[in-house]
Design a protein around this motif. Structure first.
Motif, PDB file in Angstrom:
ATOM      1  N   MET A 109       0.825  -1.192   0.000  1.00 30.50           N
ATOM      2  CA  MET A 109       0.000   0.000   0.000  1.00 30.50           C
ATOM      3  C   MET A 109       0.868   1.253   0.000  1.00 30.50           C
ATOM      4  SD  MET A 109      -1.345   2.661   2.051  1.00 30.50           S
ATOM      5  CE  MET A 109      -1.274   2.119   3.753  1.00 30.50           C
ATOM      6  N   VAL A 110       0.516   2.226  -0.862  1.00 23.85           N
ATOM      7  CA  VAL A 110       1.169   3.532  -0.894  1.00 23.85           C
ATOM      8  C   VAL A 110       0.108   4.578  -0.616  1.00 23.85           C
ATOM      9  CG1 VAL A 110       2.523   5.167  -2.246  1.00 23.85           C
ATOM     10  CG2 VAL A 110       2.855   2.707  -2.587  1.00 23.85           C
ATOM     11  N   ALA A 115       5.162   8.945   0.706  1.00 23.88           N
ATOM     12  CA  ALA A 115       4.931   7.983   1.787  1.00 23.88           C
ATOM     13  C   ALA A 115       5.634   6.660   1.479  1.00 23.88           C
ATOM     14  CB  ALA A 115       3.434   7.743   1.965  1.00 23.88           C
ATOM     15  N   LYS A 116       6.101   5.999   2.516  1.00 20.91           N
ATOM     16  CA  LYS A 116       6.762   4.715   2.343  1.00 20.91           C
ATOM     17  C   LYS A 116       5.747   3.628   1.984  1.00 20.91           C
ATOM     18  CE  LYS A 116      10.582   5.590   5.560  1.00 20.91           C
ATOM     19  NZ  LYS A 116      11.275   5.122   6.790  1.00 20.91           N
ATOM     20  N   VAL A 117       6.218   2.641   1.258  1.00 19.79           N
ATOM     21  CA  VAL A 117       5.368   1.501   0.927  1.00 19.79           C
ATOM     22  C   VAL A 117       5.135   0.666   2.192  1.00 19.79           C
ATOM     23  CG1 VAL A 117       5.133  -0.594  -0.446  1.00 19.79           C
ATOM     24  CG2 VAL A 117       6.242   1.411  -1.426  1.00 19.79           C
ATOM     25  N   ILE A 118       3.874   0.379   2.474  1.00 20.00           N
ATOM     26  CA  ILE A 118       3.527  -0.464   3.619  1.00 20.00           C
ATOM     27  C   ILE A 118       3.286  -1.878   3.116  1.00 20.00           C
ATOM     28  CG2 ILE A 118       1.933  -0.829   5.530  1.00 20.00           C
ATOM     29  CD1 ILE A 118       3.594   1.741   5.725  1.00 20.00           C
ATOM     30  N   THR A 119       4.115  -2.803   3.568  1.00 16.26           N
ATOM     31  CA  THR A 119       4.004  -4.211   3.169  1.00 16.26           C
ATOM     32  C   THR A 119       3.508  -5.025   4.353  1.00 16.26           C
ATOM     33  OG1 THR A 119       5.856  -3.942   1.628  1.00 16.26           O
ATOM     34  CG2 THR A 119       5.222  -6.199   2.203  1.00 16.26           C
ATOM     35  N   THR A 120       2.446  -5.798   4.131  1.00 12.33           N
ATOM     36  CA  THR A 120       1.862  -6.596   5.208  1.00 12.33           C
ATOM     37  C   THR A 120       1.724  -8.041   4.778  1.00 12.33           C
ATOM     38  OG1 THR A 120       0.568  -4.665   5.910  1.00 12.33           O
ATOM     39  CG2 THR A 120      -0.079  -6.798   6.797  1.00 12.33           C
ATOM     40  N   LYS A 121       2.150  -8.948   5.647  1.00 17.11           N
ATOM     41  CA  LYS A 121       1.990 -10.382   5.383  1.00 17.11           C
ATOM     42  C   LYS A 121       0.672 -10.825   6.001  1.00 17.11           C
ATOM     43  CE  LYS A 121       4.534 -14.761   5.690  1.00 17.11           C
ATOM     44  NZ  LYS A 121       4.654 -14.928   4.233  1.00 17.11           N
ATOM     45  N   LEU A 122      -0.288 -11.152   5.156  1.00 17.11           N
ATOM     46  CA  LEU A 122      -1.630 -11.498   5.603  1.00 17.11           C
ATOM     47  C   LEU A 122      -1.778 -13.014   5.731  1.00 17.11           C
ATOM     48  CD1 LEU A 122      -3.638  -8.962   3.415  1.00 17.11           C
ATOM     49  CD2 LEU A 122      -3.209  -8.828   5.874  1.00 17.11           C
ATOM     50  N   THR A 123      -1.549 -13.496   6.926  1.00 20.73           N
ATOM     51  CA  THR A 123      -1.795 -14.896   7.266  1.00 20.73           C
ATOM     52  C   THR A 123      -3.049 -14.943   8.124  1.00 20.73           C
ATOM     53  OG1 THR A 123      -0.236 -14.614   9.098  1.00 20.73           O
ATOM     54  CG2 THR A 123       0.627 -15.591   7.068  1.00 20.73           C
ATOM     55  N   PRO A 124      -3.647 -16.138   8.337  1.00 23.94           N
ATOM     56  CA  PRO A 124      -4.926 -16.221   9.028  1.00 23.94           C
ATOM     57  C   PRO A 124      -5.002 -15.390  10.306  1.00 23.94           C
ATOM     58  CG  PRO A 124      -4.358 -18.362   8.161  1.00 23.94           C
ATOM     59  CD  PRO A 124      -3.183 -17.466   7.893  1.00 23.94           C
ATOM     60  N   GLY A 125      -6.007 -14.514  10.372  1.00 22.09           N
ATOM     61  CA  GLY A 125      -6.236 -13.678  11.533  1.00 22.09           C
ATOM     62  C   GLY A 125      -5.581 -12.317  11.481  1.00 22.09           C
ATOM     63  N   VAL A 126      -4.705 -12.091  10.503  1.00 21.18           N
ATOM     64  CA  VAL A 126      -4.015 -10.807  10.391  1.00 21.18           C
ATOM     65  C   VAL A 126      -4.842  -9.855   9.531  1.00 21.18           C
ATOM     66  CG1 VAL A 126      -1.931  -9.626   9.589  1.00 21.18           C
ATOM     67  CG2 VAL A 126      -1.750 -11.885  10.669  1.00 21.18           C
ATOM     68  N   SER A 134      -5.969   5.325  -1.155  1.00 26.87           N
ATOM     69  CA  SER A 134      -4.594   4.806  -1.189  1.00 26.87           C
ATOM     70  C   SER A 134      -4.444   3.743  -2.269  1.00 26.87           C
ATOM     71  CB  SER A 134      -4.207   4.222   0.169  1.00 26.87           C
ATOM     72  OG  SER A 134      -5.033   3.112   0.496  1.00 26.87           O
ATOM     73  N   LEU A 135      -3.283   3.699  -2.897  1.00 24.59           N
ATOM     74  CA  LEU A 135      -2.984   2.699  -3.919  1.00 24.59           C
ATOM     75  C   LEU A 135      -2.565   1.409  -3.225  1.00 24.59           C
ATOM     76  CD1 LEU A 135      -2.528   2.122  -6.988  1.00 24.59           C
ATOM     77  CD2 LEU A 135      -0.155   2.831  -6.625  1.00 24.59           C
ATOM     78  N   HIS A 136      -3.178   0.290  -3.615  1.00 26.11           N
ATOM     79  CA  HIS A 136      -2.813  -0.968  -2.969  1.00 26.11           C
ATOM     80  C   HIS A 136      -3.010  -2.155  -3.900  1.00 26.11           C
ATOM     81  CE1 HIS A 136      -7.119  -0.286  -2.089  1.00 26.11           C
ATOM     82  NE2 HIS A 136      -7.241  -1.621  -2.128  1.00 26.11           N
ATOM     83  N   MET A 137      -2.409  -3.268  -3.537  1.00 30.74           N
ATOM     84  CA  MET A 137      -2.547  -4.525  -4.266  1.00 30.74           C
ATOM     85  C   MET A 137      -2.300  -5.668  -3.292  1.00 30.74           C
ATOM     86  SD  MET A 137       1.031  -5.096  -6.341  1.00 30.74           S
ATOM     87  CE  MET A 137       0.654  -6.860  -6.443  1.00 30.74           C
TER      88      MET A 137
END
Length: 226
Positions: A109-110, A115-126, A134-137
């Motif tokens: 997400m930007v 702004a810095k790129v926000i990277t999130t690891k989406l595992t169960p429950g996160v 915001s731009l995201h993928m």
């Protein structure tokens, strides 16, 4: 891997917030906007059978589920096949909360320029948040399926796919200037972008190769909707 098994794996690719939803019952939407009280709203929905939603193949929003008219929210179940991704996009009228149910998905997400790129690891429950505009993928990193729940605080969120909006709409000479003088074939690049409305698309070449999903000409892989 055979073409049959390949397409079977890809069959869980599904339309979601990137799709262009068609209003299923405009008359019911109009009625709900004119009612005077909440009791009137309940009576209208009960009469028109408007309390049931058929499933997660389409977004649950004002267009597809009229009961959400005026409520100010929508919900979608996101199902990503092996190595599938939701390409860069934004929602002009809504903030997006996404929580992972299964699988291993990474989101990017930007928020805005600088702004810095926000990277999130989406595992169960996160869960992660994509603020309005915001731009995201999101990309499924694994060879199995990934499922996520997406909630947005508007019943008509709108979706703008970054590359689909630019290519084919803006003058090619200015797109060429935007990318700089690096010899990019802008016309060719634009023709290879998957159309809006297909939902998820094939992701990284590395993942496709690792999961045995490569071998399709020019990266074109048939997308099937369940």
């Amino acid at each position: 891997m055979s073409h049959i098994s390949l397409f079977a794996c890809l069959a869980i690719f599904i339309s979601h917030t990137l799709a262009i939803d068609k209003t299923v019952n405009p008359e019911l939407n109009a009625k709900l906007k004119l009612v005077a009280t909440n009791l009137d709203r309940h009576n209208v929905l009960a009469k028109d059978g408007g309390w049931e939603f058929p499933g997660s193949v389409v977004n649950a929003n004002a267009a597809t589920f009229p009961a959400l008219t005026g409520v100010g929210m929508m919900l979608a179940m996101l199902n990503l096949g092996p190595c599938a991704m939701f390409p860069p996009h934004l929602h002009p009228r809504a903030t997006n909360l996404v929580v992972a149910v299964s699988g291993d998905t990474t989101s990017y997400m930007v928020g805005e320029n600088g702004a810095k790129v926000i990277t999130t690891k989406l595992t169960p429950g996160v869960m992660t948040i994509f603020p309005q505009g915001s731009l995201h993928m999101m990309a499924n990193n694994g060879c199995g399926n990934a499922q996520l729940v997406s909630a947005l605080n508007h019943e008509d969120t709108g979706t703008t796919n970054l590359f689909n909006s630019a290519f084919g709409n803006l003058p090619s000479e200015y797109l060429q200037a935007t990318f700089g003088d690096y010899g990019f074939d802008i016309e060719h690049m634009g023709k290879n972008i998957p159309e809006v409305g297909t939902g998820s698309v094939p992701g990284s070449a590395e993942c496709m190769k690792r999961c045995g999903l490569n071998g399709q000409k020019s990266g074109k892989i048939k997308r099937l909707v369940v």
